[in-house]
Scaffold this motif. Sequence first.
Motif, PDB file in Angstrom:
ATOM      1  N   THR A 133      16.604  66.778  -2.992  1.00 11.21           N
ATOM      2  CA  THR A 133      16.126  68.086  -2.512  1.00 11.21           C
ATOM      3  C   THR A 133      17.194  69.142  -2.747  1.00 11.21           C
ATOM      4  OG1 THR A 133      17.042  67.681  -0.327  1.00 11.21           O
ATOM      5  CG2 THR A 133      14.771  66.964  -0.695  1.00 11.21           C
ATOM      6  N   GLY A 134      16.832  70.377  -2.471  1.00 11.54           N
ATOM      7  CA  GLY A 134      17.800  71.463  -2.599  1.00 11.54           C
ATOM      8  C   GLY A 134      19.013  71.238  -1.708  1.00 11.54           C
ATOM      9  N   ASP A 135      18.786  70.618  -0.551  1.00  7.18           N
ATOM     10  CA  ASP A 135      19.904  70.344   0.362  1.00  7.18           C
ATOM     11  C   ASP A 135      20.915  69.396  -0.287  1.00  7.18           C
ATOM     12  OD1 ASP A 135      18.844  71.931   2.334  1.00  7.18           O
ATOM     13  OD2 ASP A 135      17.839  70.291   3.388  1.00  7.18           O
ATOM     14  N   LEU A 136      20.407  68.346  -0.958  1.00  3.20           N
ATOM     15  CA  LEU A 136      21.328  67.398  -1.603  1.00  3.20           C
ATOM     16  C   LEU A 136      22.054  68.075  -2.770  1.00  3.20           C
ATOM     17  CD1 LEU A 136      22.466  64.519  -1.796  1.00  3.20           C
ATOM     18  CD2 LEU A 136      20.638  63.974  -3.395  1.00  3.20           C
ATOM     19  N   LEU A 137      21.322  68.888  -3.535  1.00  8.80           N
ATOM     20  CA  LEU A 137      21.965  69.582  -4.656  1.00  8.80           C
ATOM     21  C   LEU A 137      23.017  70.561  -4.144  1.00  8.80           C
ATOM     22  CD1 LEU A 137      18.911  70.163  -7.010  1.00  8.80           C
ATOM     23  CD2 LEU A 137      20.602  68.343  -7.051  1.00  8.80           C
ATOM     24  N   GLY A 138      22.732  71.235  -3.008  1.00 10.82           N
ATOM     25  CA  GLY A 138      23.728  72.119  -2.397  1.00 10.82           C
ATOM     26  C   GLY A 138      24.969  71.345  -1.993  1.00 10.82           C
TER      27      GLY A 138
END
Lengths: 177, 85
Positions: A133-138
Amino acid sequence: MVTNIQTQLLGRDISFPVEESRFAYWLVVMRLIVGWWFLHAGLDKFLAWPFDAGWFVGGAAAQTSLGPVVTLFADGILLSFTNIMVPLGQTLIGLGLIVGALTRLAAFFGAFLMTFFYFINGETGGWAHGVITGDLLGLLIFAMIATLGAGRVLGVDAYLAKTAFVRDHPRLRYFIG
Amino acid sequence: MSELTTMERVGLYGGAVFLLLGTVGMGLLEMALGAPHPVSGEGQIVHETLFSLSIRSYTILLGLILLAAYGVSNLATKPPQDPSI
Protein backbone atom coordinates in the motif's frame (compact mmCIF):
# COMPACT_ATOMS: atom_id res chain seq x y z
CA MET A 1 29.35 12.86 -14.50
CA VAL A 2 29.14 9.17 -13.72
CA THR A 3 30.35 7.49 -10.55
CA ASN A 4 31.00 3.79 -10.29
CA ILE A 5 29.43 2.32 -7.18
CA GLN A 6 31.76 -0.47 -6.13
CA THR A 7 30.12 -2.97 -3.84
CA GLN A 8 29.27 -6.58 -3.20
CA LEU A 9 25.97 -8.24 -2.40
CA LEU A 10 25.62 -11.87 -1.30
CA GLY A 11 29.33 -12.31 -1.95
CA ARG A 12 29.13 -11.19 -5.58
CA ASP A 13 30.58 -8.09 -7.15
CA ILE A 14 27.63 -5.94 -8.24
CA SER A 15 29.43 -2.70 -9.04
CA PHE A 16 27.37 -0.36 -11.21
CA PRO A 17 27.60 3.18 -12.63
CA VAL A 18 25.36 6.02 -11.37
CA GLU A 19 24.68 9.36 -13.05
CA GLU A 20 25.53 11.76 -10.22
CA SER A 21 23.41 14.76 -11.21
CA ARG A 22 20.25 12.66 -11.55
CA PHE A 23 20.99 10.94 -8.26
CA ALA A 24 21.24 14.30 -6.46
CA TYR A 25 18.10 15.54 -8.24
CA TRP A 26 16.03 12.57 -7.09
CA LEU A 27 17.29 12.81 -3.53
CA VAL A 28 16.01 16.38 -3.30
CA VAL A 29 12.71 15.70 -5.07
CA MET A 30 12.00 12.68 -2.86
CA ARG A 31 12.89 14.60 0.28
CA LEU A 32 10.68 17.58 -0.59
CA ILE A 33 7.63 15.55 -1.56
CA VAL A 34 7.78 13.21 1.42
CA GLY A 35 8.61 16.16 3.66
CA TRP A 36 5.55 18.09 2.51
CA TRP A 37 3.41 14.95 2.92
CA PHE A 38 4.27 14.84 6.62
CA LEU A 39 4.45 18.60 7.23
CA HIS A 40 0.97 18.95 5.75
CA ALA A 41 -0.35 16.05 7.82
CA GLY A 42 1.06 17.57 11.00
CA LEU A 43 0.00 21.18 10.37
CA ASP A 44 -3.44 20.03 9.27
CA LYS A 45 -3.98 18.47 12.69
CA PHE A 46 -2.77 21.57 14.51
CA LEU A 47 -5.03 23.81 12.41
CA ALA A 48 -8.03 21.64 13.27
CA TRP A 49 -7.03 21.35 16.95
CA PRO A 50 -7.90 19.50 19.18
CA PHE A 51 -6.63 16.30 17.62
CA ASP A 52 -7.91 13.03 19.03
CA ALA A 53 -6.10 9.83 18.05
CA GLY A 54 -8.41 7.74 20.24
CA TRP A 55 -10.39 6.33 17.31
CA PHE A 56 -7.15 5.04 15.77
CA VAL A 57 -5.15 3.74 18.74
CA GLY A 58 -8.20 2.56 20.66
CA GLY A 59 -10.74 1.66 17.99
CA ALA A 60 -9.17 0.75 14.70
CA ALA A 61 -6.00 -0.74 16.18
CA ALA A 62 -7.66 -2.98 18.74
CA GLN A 63 -8.05 -6.08 16.55
CA THR A 64 -4.81 -5.71 14.59
CA SER A 65 -1.37 -7.28 15.04
CA LEU A 66 -0.11 -4.13 16.75
CA GLY A 67 -3.22 -3.91 18.95
CA PRO A 68 -1.61 -5.21 22.17
CA VAL A 69 0.97 -2.41 22.06
CA VAL A 70 -1.01 0.42 20.50
CA THR A 71 -4.11 0.10 22.69
CA LEU A 72 -1.93 0.87 25.72
CA PHE A 73 -2.04 4.44 24.37
CA ALA A 74 -5.84 4.47 24.05
CA ASP A 75 -6.67 6.43 27.18
CA GLY A 76 -5.37 8.58 30.00
CA ILE A 77 -2.03 10.33 29.92
CA LEU A 78 -0.66 8.08 27.17
CA LEU A 79 -3.52 9.11 24.86
CA SER A 80 -2.80 12.78 25.65
CA PHE A 81 0.86 12.08 24.84
CA THR A 82 -0.14 10.47 21.53
CA ASN A 83 -2.50 13.34 20.67
CA ILE A 84 0.41 15.75 20.90
CA MET A 85 3.26 13.61 19.62
CA VAL A 86 1.59 12.48 16.38
CA PRO A 87 1.00 15.98 14.94
CA LEU A 88 4.20 17.34 16.51
CA GLY A 89 6.22 14.41 15.20
CA GLN A 90 4.72 14.68 11.73
CA THR A 91 5.41 18.42 11.64
CA LEU A 92 9.02 18.04 12.77
CA ILE A 93 9.66 15.09 10.45
CA GLY A 94 8.24 17.10 7.55
CA LEU A 95 10.26 20.18 8.43
CA GLY A 96 13.42 18.13 8.88
CA LEU A 97 13.06 16.57 5.45
CA ILE A 98 12.15 19.79 3.65
CA VAL A 99 15.10 21.77 5.01
CA GLY A 100 17.34 18.69 5.13
CA ALA A 101 18.11 18.98 8.84
CA LEU A 102 18.71 15.88 10.98
CA THR A 103 17.44 14.06 7.93
CA ARG A 104 18.28 10.52 8.99
CA LEU A 105 16.70 11.02 12.42
CA ALA A 106 13.57 12.49 10.81
CA ALA A 107 13.39 9.66 8.29
CA PHE A 108 13.81 7.04 11.04
CA PHE A 109 10.85 8.44 12.98
CA GLY A 110 8.90 8.77 9.73
CA ALA A 111 9.41 5.06 9.08
CA PHE A 112 8.52 4.33 12.72
CA LEU A 113 5.18 6.17 12.40
CA MET A 114 4.48 4.60 9.01
CA THR A 115 4.86 1.14 10.55
CA PHE A 116 1.82 1.79 12.73
CA PHE A 117 -0.18 3.34 9.87
CA TYR A 118 0.74 0.47 7.54
CA PHE A 119 -0.41 -2.38 9.76
CA ILE A 120 -3.42 -0.71 11.36
CA ASN A 121 -4.78 0.83 8.14
CA GLY A 122 -3.94 -2.36 6.25
CA GLU A 123 -5.56 -4.85 8.59
CA THR A 124 -8.72 -2.76 8.85
CA GLY A 125 -9.38 -2.62 5.11
CA GLY A 126 -6.33 -1.06 3.47
CA TRP A 127 -5.08 -4.45 2.30
CA ALA A 128 -8.23 -5.12 0.29
CA HIS A 129 -6.15 -4.79 -2.86
CA GLY A 130 -3.01 -6.48 -1.53
CA VAL A 131 -0.43 -5.77 1.16
CA ILE A 132 1.66 -3.30 -0.85
CA THR A 133 0.00 0.00 0.00
CA GLY A 134 0.96 3.64 -0.07
CA ASP A 135 1.79 3.36 3.63
CA LEU A 136 4.38 0.63 2.96
CA LEU A 137 5.86 2.57 0.04
CA GLY A 138 6.06 5.67 2.28
CA LEU A 139 7.84 3.61 4.90
CA LEU A 140 10.31 2.33 2.31
CA ILE A 141 10.96 5.84 0.97
CA PHE A 142 11.77 6.99 4.50
CA ALA A 143 14.19 4.06 4.78
CA MET A 144 15.74 5.03 1.44
CA ILE A 145 16.13 8.69 2.48
CA ALA A 146 17.83 7.57 5.70
CA THR A 147 20.08 5.11 3.87
CA LEU A 148 21.20 7.60 1.24
CA GLY A 149 21.51 10.55 3.64
CA ALA A 150 19.46 12.81 1.39
CA GLY A 151 19.92 15.89 3.59
CA ARG A 152 23.39 16.49 2.20
CA VAL A 153 21.97 17.75 -1.11
CA LEU A 154 20.76 21.36 -0.77
CA GLY A 155 20.10 20.72 2.90
CA VAL A 156 21.13 22.05 6.30
CA ASP A 157 22.90 18.74 6.99
CA ALA A 158 25.55 19.61 4.39
CA TYR A 159 26.48 22.51 6.68
CA LEU A 160 26.09 20.55 9.93
CA ALA A 161 28.36 17.79 8.63
CA LYS A 162 31.22 20.27 8.31
CA THR A 163 30.97 21.64 11.84
CA ALA A 164 33.69 20.82 14.33
CA PHE A 165 31.10 19.41 16.73
CA VAL A 166 29.99 16.73 14.25
CA ARG A 167 33.58 15.99 13.24
CA ASP A 168 34.42 15.44 16.91
CA HIS A 169 31.37 13.22 17.42
CA PRO A 170 31.25 10.98 14.31
CA ARG A 171 28.24 9.00 15.56
CA LEU A 172 26.13 12.12 14.90
CA ARG A 173 26.50 11.21 11.22
CA TYR A 174 23.85 8.60 11.86
CA PHE A 175 21.35 11.39 12.67
CA ILE A 176 22.16 13.91 9.98
CA GLY A 177 21.87 13.28 6.25
CA MET B 1 28.68 -4.81 2.08
CA SER B 2 31.57 -7.28 2.03
CA GLU B 3 32.57 -6.56 5.62
CA LEU B 4 29.30 -7.42 7.31
CA THR B 5 29.41 -9.18 10.64
CA THR B 6 27.17 -12.17 11.29
CA MET B 7 24.70 -10.03 13.23
CA GLU B 8 24.61 -7.46 10.44
CA ARG B 9 23.90 -10.21 7.93
CA VAL B 10 21.05 -11.45 10.11
CA GLY B 11 19.58 -7.93 10.29
CA LEU B 12 20.01 -6.95 6.65
CA TYR B 13 19.48 -10.24 4.83
CA GLY B 14 17.06 -11.68 7.37
CA GLY B 15 15.03 -8.47 7.34
CA ALA B 16 14.82 -8.46 3.55
CA VAL B 17 13.94 -12.18 3.44
CA PHE B 18 11.03 -11.84 5.88
CA LEU B 19 9.83 -8.60 4.25
CA LEU B 20 9.86 -10.20 0.79
CA LEU B 21 8.38 -13.45 2.10
CA GLY B 22 5.42 -11.66 3.69
CA THR B 23 4.74 -9.46 0.67
CA VAL B 24 5.92 -11.13 -2.56
CA GLY B 25 6.27 -14.80 -1.50
CA MET B 26 2.98 -15.20 0.32
CA GLY B 27 1.31 -12.89 -2.20
CA LEU B 28 2.24 -15.15 -5.11
CA LEU B 29 1.10 -18.28 -3.29
CA GLU B 30 -2.17 -16.64 -2.28
CA MET B 31 -2.80 -15.56 -5.85
CA ALA B 32 -2.18 -19.06 -7.17
CA LEU B 33 -3.75 -21.19 -4.45
CA GLY B 34 -5.63 -19.08 -1.88
CA ALA B 35 -7.33 -15.69 -1.78
CA PRO B 36 -5.53 -12.73 -3.38
CA HIS B 37 -6.61 -10.26 -0.69
CA PRO B 38 -6.18 -10.79 3.08
CA VAL B 39 -8.97 -8.35 4.00
CA SER B 40 -12.13 -7.21 2.21
CA GLY B 41 -12.91 -3.63 1.25
CA GLU B 42 -15.09 -3.37 4.36
CA GLY B 43 -12.15 -4.26 6.57
CA GLN B 44 -13.36 -7.82 7.17
CA ILE B 45 -10.62 -10.46 7.50
CA VAL B 46 -10.81 -13.01 4.67
CA HIS B 47 -10.66 -16.52 6.13
CA GLU B 48 -10.11 -18.51 2.93
CA THR B 49 -6.46 -17.50 2.75
CA LEU B 50 -3.50 -19.90 2.84
CA PHE B 51 -1.78 -17.73 5.43
CA SER B 52 -3.83 -16.09 8.15
CA LEU B 53 -3.73 -12.32 8.34
CA SER B 54 -1.76 -12.39 11.57
CA ILE B 55 0.92 -14.75 10.18
CA ARG B 56 1.38 -12.49 7.18
CA SER B 57 1.46 -9.36 9.33
CA TYR B 58 3.95 -10.78 11.79
CA THR B 59 6.21 -12.02 8.97
CA ILE B 60 6.37 -8.52 7.46
CA LEU B 61 6.71 -6.96 10.92
CA LEU B 62 9.60 -9.30 11.77
CA GLY B 63 11.37 -8.20 8.60
CA LEU B 64 10.93 -4.53 9.50
CA ILE B 65 12.08 -5.14 13.08
CA LEU B 66 15.25 -6.91 11.89
CA LEU B 67 16.05 -4.02 9.54
CA ALA B 68 15.42 -1.48 12.31
CA ALA B 69 17.57 -3.54 14.71
CA TYR B 70 20.39 -3.46 12.17
CA GLY B 71 20.19 0.34 11.98
CA VAL B 72 19.96 0.87 15.73
CA SER B 73 22.78 -1.60 16.49
CA ASN B 74 25.00 0.16 13.98
CA LEU B 75 24.38 3.42 15.80
CA ALA B 76 25.01 1.85 19.18
CA THR B 77 28.13 -0.14 18.40
CA LYS B 78 30.30 1.74 15.96
CA PRO B 79 30.86 5.17 14.44
CA PRO B 80 30.58 5.49 10.64
CA GLN B 81 33.62 4.01 8.91
CA ASP B 82 33.80 6.97 6.57
CA PRO B 83 32.77 10.26 8.25
CA SER B 84 32.01 11.86 4.88
CA ILE B 85 28.80 9.81 4.33
